[in-house]
Design a protein around this motif. Sequence first.
Motif, PDB file in Angstrom:
ATOM      1  N   CYS A 133       0.006   4.633   2.613  1.00  0.00           N
ATOM      2  CA  CYS A 133      -0.896   4.317   3.367  1.00  0.00           C
ATOM      3  C   CYS A 133      -2.062   5.103   3.874  1.00  0.00           C
ATOM      4  CB  CYS A 133      -0.549   2.925   3.523  1.00  0.00           C
ATOM      5  SG  CYS A 133       0.645   3.786   4.776  1.00  0.00           S
ATOM      6  N   TYR A 149       0.617  -7.651   4.045  1.00  0.00           N
ATOM      7  CA  TYR A 149      -0.261  -6.306   4.092  1.00  0.00           C
ATOM      8  C   TYR A 149       1.626  -5.334   4.449  1.00  0.00           C
ATOM      9  CZ  TYR A 149      -1.963  -1.267   4.095  1.00  0.00           C
ATOM     10  OH  TYR A 149      -1.899  -0.048   4.158  1.00  0.00           O
ATOM     11  N   ASP A 208       0.634  -1.084   0.144  1.00  0.00           N
ATOM     12  CA  ASP A 208      -0.216   0.006   0.453  1.00  0.00           C
ATOM     13  C   ASP A 208       0.806   0.946   0.087  1.00  0.00           C
ATOM     14  OD1 ASP A 208      -1.991   1.868   0.267  1.00  0.00           O
ATOM     15  OD2 ASP A 208      -2.824   0.762   1.762  1.00  0.00           O
ATOM     16  N   PHE A 227       4.018  -1.712   9.357  1.00  0.00           N
ATOM     17  CA  PHE A 227       3.495   0.292   8.315  1.00  0.00           C
ATOM     18  C   PHE A 227       5.077   0.242   8.290  1.00  0.00           C
ATOM     19  CE2 PHE A 227      -0.459  -1.372  10.005  1.00  0.00           C
ATOM     20  CZ  PHE A 227      -1.267  -0.499   9.044  1.00  0.00           C
ATOM     21  N   ASP A 272       4.246   5.063   3.927  1.00  0.00           N
ATOM     22  CA  ASP A 272       4.345   6.477   4.444  1.00  0.00           C
ATOM     23  C   ASP A 272       5.319   6.943   4.534  1.00  0.00           C
ATOM     24  OD1 ASP A 272       1.452   7.837   3.465  1.00  0.00           O
ATOM     25  OD2 ASP A 272       2.904   9.149   5.438  1.00  0.00           O
ATOM     26  N   SER A 314      -2.950   1.869  -3.775  1.00  0.00           N
ATOM     27  CA  SER A 314      -3.041   3.418  -3.164  1.00  0.00           C
ATOM     28  C   SER A 314      -4.354   3.957  -3.578  1.00  0.00           C
ATOM     29  CB  SER A 314      -1.842   4.744  -4.528  1.00  0.00           C
ATOM     30  OG  SER A 314      -2.596   4.305  -5.635  1.00  0.00           O
ATOM     31  N   GLY A 322       2.324  -0.963   4.587  1.00  0.00           N
ATOM     32  CA  GLY A 322       2.262  -0.155   3.988  1.00  0.00           C
ATOM     33  C   GLY A 322       3.477   0.977   4.188  1.00  0.00           C
ATOM     34  N   GLY A 353      -3.972   3.160   6.906  1.00  0.00           N
ATOM     35  CA  GLY A 353      -4.465   2.241   6.568  1.00  0.00           C
ATOM     36  C   GLY A 353      -5.481   1.884   6.552  1.00  0.00           C
TER      37      GLY A 353
END
Length: 354
Positions: A65, A91, A62, A116, A95, A135, A93, A68
């Motif tokens: 992200c 998953y 992602d 993340f 950012d 995205s 993420g 989330g």
Amino acid sequence: MSTTELVGAEAQSGLYAPGADHYTSPQRRDAVKQLWEEPVTFSILQSALSQVPRASGLSVMDIGCGAGEGLHLLKALRATRTLPDLPHLTYRGLDLDRGLLDLAARTHHDEDDAQFWHGDIRTDIPDDPFDIYLSCGVPYSHLTADELLATLTRLFSSVRRNRTQSVVVIDVLGRYSLEWAPRWNESRWPYRMSFFHSDQAADEVLMTFWDAHSLRSCVSRAAGAAGCAISRQKLFDRSVMVGRHTATGQFNPGLAPYRTLINRMEDGETVPLGELRAPRIPHHAPDVVRAFYSRFATQWNSVLDAVAEQSRGLPPAVAGPMLARGLRAVEHSLASGLGTGHSLTAVITLDGTK
């Protein structure tokens, strides 16, 4: 200071400072978001997932992200039984905003296999293979056109090196949204997320706005440079008449507050129907955009007239949602992926095996 540090400083200085407030606010999921926008988002996700071979697991990167939201939406598809066979998720993420990443980690701490990561989407997308490069929330609009081309070229090259069949979802701001019609002759300008539900103010930041032609061209050039074949691409417009800046009026003060009016209708309130009529389109719009809005306005106004007649004498609690449902059908059936919505999303299927 490096480019990554500069962008990171920008992100921390105020652009997403109110983001955590917004993403945890119950006001964020108004009737328009739930009934008008999320069905389009789910269609986008289903389009992407339909291109991934069924397997025991699904790997998702992602990009941008935030808090989330992408993971939340994927699991909502499973929870609502739209895709009950959605496999176990791996998953990741990515950012720049640490505050949003912290919120994401707290919110999804016990979800599937979710991590993340802090990083810049231009330089830190990992080389590991993923089924879907997701995205949402228009992260790619933070990049210039040249930066997006370079970023997609690197991403597509990774797919080619890994010899995978992957789907890339590219979410950007639509250039020809009614929300900023006075600036349709520009493709990059200072934007502010003033719709955030927060006592903190979001800063202005330069953002790039895309139409179908320019986004397809960028994707094609990136694929050519990476030597990666595109087997399918589909574009989606989201929020043609109900973008959040129709409520703020920040970039097009003369536009009716359609989102506010429709939220009131969905809640069963009385709304002056004359305020809901489709606006005139600026003459400087490209012919294809003007033709789209001409068709759209004809059907939108026809629904207003027809339902107004049919609902005469009905209580607002009945008439409002009935009219909103008719207008919603126009938006969902006519949105054509031109870049006429608040956001424009491309679902690109890549075949790195060829």
